[in-house]
Each structure stands twice: as structure tokens, then as C-alpha cells.
Scaffold this active site. Structure first.
Site, PDB file in Angstrom:
ATOM      1  N   GLY A 148       0.841  -1.184   0.000  1.00  0.00           N
ATOM      2  CA  GLY A 148       0.000   0.000   0.000  1.00  0.00           C
ATOM      3  C   GLY A 148       0.882   1.243   0.000  1.00  0.00           C
ATOM      4  O   GLY A 148       2.076   1.194  -0.269  1.00  0.00           O
ATOM      5  N   ASP A 149       0.294   2.383   0.327  1.00  0.00           N
ATOM      6  CA  ASP A 149       1.025   3.649   0.272  1.00  0.00           C
ATOM      7  C   ASP A 149       2.118   3.743   1.325  1.00  0.00           C
ATOM      8  O   ASP A 149       3.098   4.464   1.137  1.00  0.00           O
ATOM      9  CB  ASP A 149       0.044   4.809   0.433  1.00  0.00           C
ATOM     10  CG  ASP A 149      -1.007   4.800  -0.665  1.00  0.00           C
ATOM     11  OD1 ASP A 149      -0.620   4.723  -1.844  1.00  0.00           O
ATOM     12  OD2 ASP A 149      -2.206   4.843  -0.347  1.00  0.00           O
ATOM     13  N   GLY A 150       1.967   3.019   2.432  1.00  0.00           N
ATOM     14  CA  GLY A 150       2.956   3.095   3.498  1.00  0.00           C
ATOM     15  C   GLY A 150       4.329   2.599   3.077  1.00  0.00           C
ATOM     16  O   GLY A 150       5.347   3.140   3.510  1.00  0.00           O
ATOM     17  N   ASP A 246      -8.194   6.611   9.381  1.00  0.00           N
ATOM     18  CA  ASP A 246      -7.093   5.846   8.796  1.00  0.00           C
ATOM     19  C   ASP A 246      -6.374   5.010   9.853  1.00  0.00           C
ATOM     20  O   ASP A 246      -6.156   3.808   9.686  1.00  0.00           O
ATOM     21  CB  ASP A 246      -6.108   6.825   8.148  1.00  0.00           C
ATOM     22  CG  ASP A 246      -5.236   6.160   7.100  1.00  0.00           C
ATOM     23  OD1 ASP A 246      -5.254   4.924   7.015  1.00  0.00           O
ATOM     24  OD2 ASP A 246      -4.542   6.865   6.370  1.00  0.00           O
TER      25      ASP A 246
END
Length: 463
Positions: A148-150, A246
């Protein structure tokens, strides 16, 4: 938007490894209607060949990276063919199926497109950050991040921590979505002209972008915390409602994108107000500035934030200071999507060096807030004409929480809640992208010779 706490991945998973030598699963269905002719040919070829292991090695003949003229008359930068990539994959991201998806959906297309790879599995938080700090980047034509974006957040910050950060951050990056929130991949999918899709369809589209090899420059957000911490963002900074959803929905990550829907409902039931001071530099008030040692960053690594003054000082007079101090949320967003089904910025593509700033003032009803988030799936939330929702394109901002409440989420990753300011650095790194729309320049500040990053490939106006 996403937070991948394993974003470097496992607590106890497989060690860093090369790809297994088994054949992948049969290639999955996807919608041919959204694919171009070249993409359909790639799909057909991969289906016929199956999943072929592509190992690490030097191809017998390598064409150098080239610049070709776009039909509209600009430059388009491409990866070489064949090319070699390092794939950093988080096996625990999202629903925990990233490795399986790589074998069945990604590997067949890479084999057909002459892309050889080495696969490395992340084992813990910040593992990817450590790997790219130590990696010999010259061995690879690009770094592919599958999670994911992490995980992309880790990779970019790891590159910026290297002694050779000026050249390291120029290594092309590619985002393959396999997390519970895949905002960056969804944005790249949108820029390429594909319809909004999720899950395996989104993964297929992003893999096809890698097979097409086209590169586009991306903005980088530099963040300064009052504690002295400096963080780089490739996607967003959120405070208040969005950050709470989130971070608090992390325990539901096995639900995939549904975790955000559930988190939104739970947070709406206990809606909070966050007190703070917000100021920003609107795009129309940008004054070109040359970085100066007076900013106190001459001894710091990384680009000079020419539009910022020390957090202890008031913001410059040409900035806008928001009179209200009670907010439901504040969001600084570099791209179009906040999640694969959250089209947060449907307005025109931001100029190079600019970002989207949204904030919602206190007083908005739960019903209106829910309506905004439901409309965001199709990018229609601005049509709700909510008087509490404010949008402005900006170059820099400052946010100072006043009561210690509320969490910061940077690219979905939890950051301590303290005064923060940031500015965008235009066209700062390369990503695999099918971007069809050139970013106009804001006449960004020139860098002195000692600050100028190597131009390989050149990072001026890429189109």
C-alpha cells in the site's frame, strides 16, 4: 489513503528472498474495455505463456533509457527494454495476498515485457527503508513497490536518508497496489486515463503501466516538525477526522478497502472537533525565491524549503491565515485519490509544485459529512456545495494543533501530533506513469549548483 503498519511488512514472515521458481496461477479476468491495443496484446501474450520466472541477470542487449517526442511535441521519458527492477513486496499488506497476486497477476506480464526482477519480501516496519538505504541502486533500472502507500513512503524516505540522496531519489519508482488502501496507485491509474477500478483490476492496470515503461515526474512534499523531525510525503498529510479513520481502522485491515467505510461510520458516531491554527501559501501568491542559508537548513540533508520560515516565527505576510481554529479535518493532498474508491481531488491536475488543501470547519452535521464521503467515491463531493468545506491549491502550509488532540497521518503512517509545516518540491522524483496531462510549472525556485540534483534523466518540463 492507507497505512500499512507492516509496510515494511511482517512480524514473523518469510525472510528477504528472491521470487520462488514455481509457475504462477492462471492469469485473472479483467475488463478489456479499459485497455488499449498494446495492453490487450500484452495480456494475450501473458495468458498464453503463463507465469515464467524472470530471474536476476544482465540481458545480452540493453537499450539505454531514451527520450522520445510525444505526439503533442514534448519529451516522454522511458525505461529501457529489457530492464531490471528490484521488487519490494510486503506479504502482510492488505489482505495478506500480495505474494500470491504477484505470481498470478504481475509476473506473467513482466515476463512478456522483458522485465527481469529480484523479489525481496519485507519482514517488519521500516525494513524497506533500511533496504533502500543500503542497496546498490546502479544494479536496477527501477524500484517496484508492491504493497500500500505506506511502503512507498518508507522507500522514498529511505532514499532521502542516503548520503547520495540527490542521485538516489532520481531512481524511477513504480507502485503496484496490494494494500488495504492504494491511493497513489489509484491516482496513477486515473492519470493514465483508465476507469476507476479496485483490487486485481487496479493491480493489472498498474502492472501494464510498468510494461509500457513510461515515466513522469512527481511532486514531493517536505514536512518539518517542531521537534526537528523532517519527513517526506508522496501522497498526503491528514489531521483530524481522516487521520483518525485511517489509523483507528488499522485493526480492520483484513477487510481491505471496507476498513475505511467501517472506520468512517464509527468516527461519525463520535464526531470530534480539533482545535488548531492553519495557514497556507496560495498558488497565486507564490514569489520565486532562491534558497538561502538564512533558513537554517544549510547543515540539513535534503532540499531547502525556500518558502518556509522557522516554526518559531510567524508565517510570512503574504500567506493566508485561516481565522477559524475549530476543524473537523485538514488534508494536504498531492494526488487525485485518497483511496482506490475515494476520488478526493476531481479538479484539474495540480501544477508542478502545488498540492490540494482541503479543510472542514467545525459545525458541519454528521449527515452532511456522510454525504460528502459517499459522494467522494465518484468525485462529486464538491457538488454538494457544503459551506463548511474549503478547498484551495497551495504551495506550502503550516498547521499547529492547540490542544494536543488529533493524530497526524502522513501517507497513512502515524506521526506524532505537533506543529508541522511543509512545502512542495516540483517534479522531484520519477514514477512509472501513463500520465496524459502535463503539469504546468509554477516557475519553481532555482537551485544553486551545490543543491542541484543530477539530471539523469532531466527533470525539467518532461513533456
Amino acid at each position: 489513503m492507507k497505512r500499512d503498519p507492516a509496510a515494511g511488512g511482517n512480524d514473523s514472515g518469510d525472510s528477504t528472498t528472491r521470487a520462488p521458481g514455481k509457475e504462477g496461477e492462471p492469469y485473472s479476468r479483467h475488463r478489456d474495455a479499459r485497455l488499449g491495443t498494446t495492453d490487450k496484446e500484452l495480456k494475450a501474450g501473458a495468458t498464453a505463456k503463463g507465469s515464467i520466472l524472470t530471474g536476476l541477470g544482465i540481458p545480452r542487449h540493453r537499450e539505454p533509457p531514451v527520450e522520445v517526442m510525444d505526439p503533442v511535441g514534448g519529451l516522454r521519458n522511458l525505461l529501457p527494454r529489457p530492464c531490471r527492477v528490484l521488487v519490494l513486496l510486503n506479504p502482510r499488506g492488505g489482505k495478506g495476498k500480495a505474494l500470491q497476486l504477484f505470481k498470478s497477476h504481475v509476473q506473467p506480464l513482466l515476463a512478456q515485457a522483458d522485465v527481469s526482477f529480484r523479489l525481496m519480501l519485507t519482514e517488519r516496519r521500516n525494513h524497506a527503508r533500511e533496504l533502500v538505504r543500503a542497496e546498490e541502486l546502479g544494479r536496477w533500472d527501477a524500484l517496484v513497490v508492491m504493497s500500500g502507500d505506506g511502503l512507498m513512503h518508507e522507500v522514498v524516505n529511505g532514499l532521502m536518508e542516503r548520503p547520495d540522496w540527490e542521485t538516489a531519489i532520481r531512481k524511477p519508482l513504480c507502485s503496484l497496489p496490494a494494500g488495504s488502501g492504494n491511493a497513489l496507485a489509484a491516482s496513477l491509474n486515473h492519470y493514465a486515463g483508465y476507469e476507476q477500478v479496485t483490487n486485481e483490476d487496479l493491480l493489472t492496470n498498474c502492472t501494464l503501466l510498468l510494461c509500457r515503461r513510461q515515466l513522469a515526474p512527481m511532486n514531493l512534499l517536505s514536512l518539518q516538525m517542531v521537534s526537528g523531525l523532517r519527513v517526506y510525503s508522496v501522497l498526503s498529510l491528514a489531521w483530524g477526522f481522516i487521520a483518525d479513520v485511517d489509523i483507528e481502522s488499522e485493526k480492520f485491515r483484513r477487510l481491505g478497502e471496507m476498513r475505511f467505510t467501517l472506520g468512517t461510520i464509527l468516527r461519525l458516531a463520535a464526531l470530534r472537533v480539533y482545535r488548531g491554527q492553519l495557514a497556507y501559501l496560495p498558488v497565486e501568491r507564490v514569489v520565486s525565491k532562491v534558497p538561502s542559508p538564512a533558513l537554517g537548513q544549510q547543515d540539513q540533508q535534503g532540499p531547502v524549503d525556500a518558502h518556509l520560515v522557522p516554526l518559531e516565527e510567524p508565517v510570512p505576510a503574504h500567506w493566508t491565515v485561516v481565522p477559524e481554529q475549530d476543524f473537523v479535518l485538514v488534508l494536504a493532498l498531492l494526488h487525485s485519490h485518497l483511496g482506490s474508491e475515494m476520488f478526493a481531488a476531481p479538479m484539474a491536475h495540480c501544477a508542478a509544485g502545488a498540492m490540494h488543501l482541503f479543510y472542514v470547519r467545525a459545525g458541519v452535521s454528521r449527515a452532511m459529512l456522510l454525504r460528502l464521503f459517499l459522494a467522494m467515491e465518484k468525485g462529486r463531493h464538491m457538488e454538494c456545495h457544503c459551506p463548511y468545506l474549503v478547498y484551495v491549491p497551495v504551495v506550502a502550509f503550516r498547521l499547529e494543533p492547540k490542544d494536543g488532540k488529533g493524530m497526524f497521518a502522513v501517507d497513512g503512517e502515524l506521526v506524532v501530533s505537533e506543529a508541522v509545516q511543509g512545502q512542495v518540491h516540483p517534479n522531484y522524483f520519477w514514477m512509472v506513469s501513463g500520465c496524459m496531462e502535463p503539469q504546468r510549472s509554477l516557475d519553481p525556485q532555482p537551485l544553486p549548483p551545490s543543491q542541484k540534483p543530477p539530471q539523469t534523466p532531466p527533470l525539467g518540463d518532461p513533456f
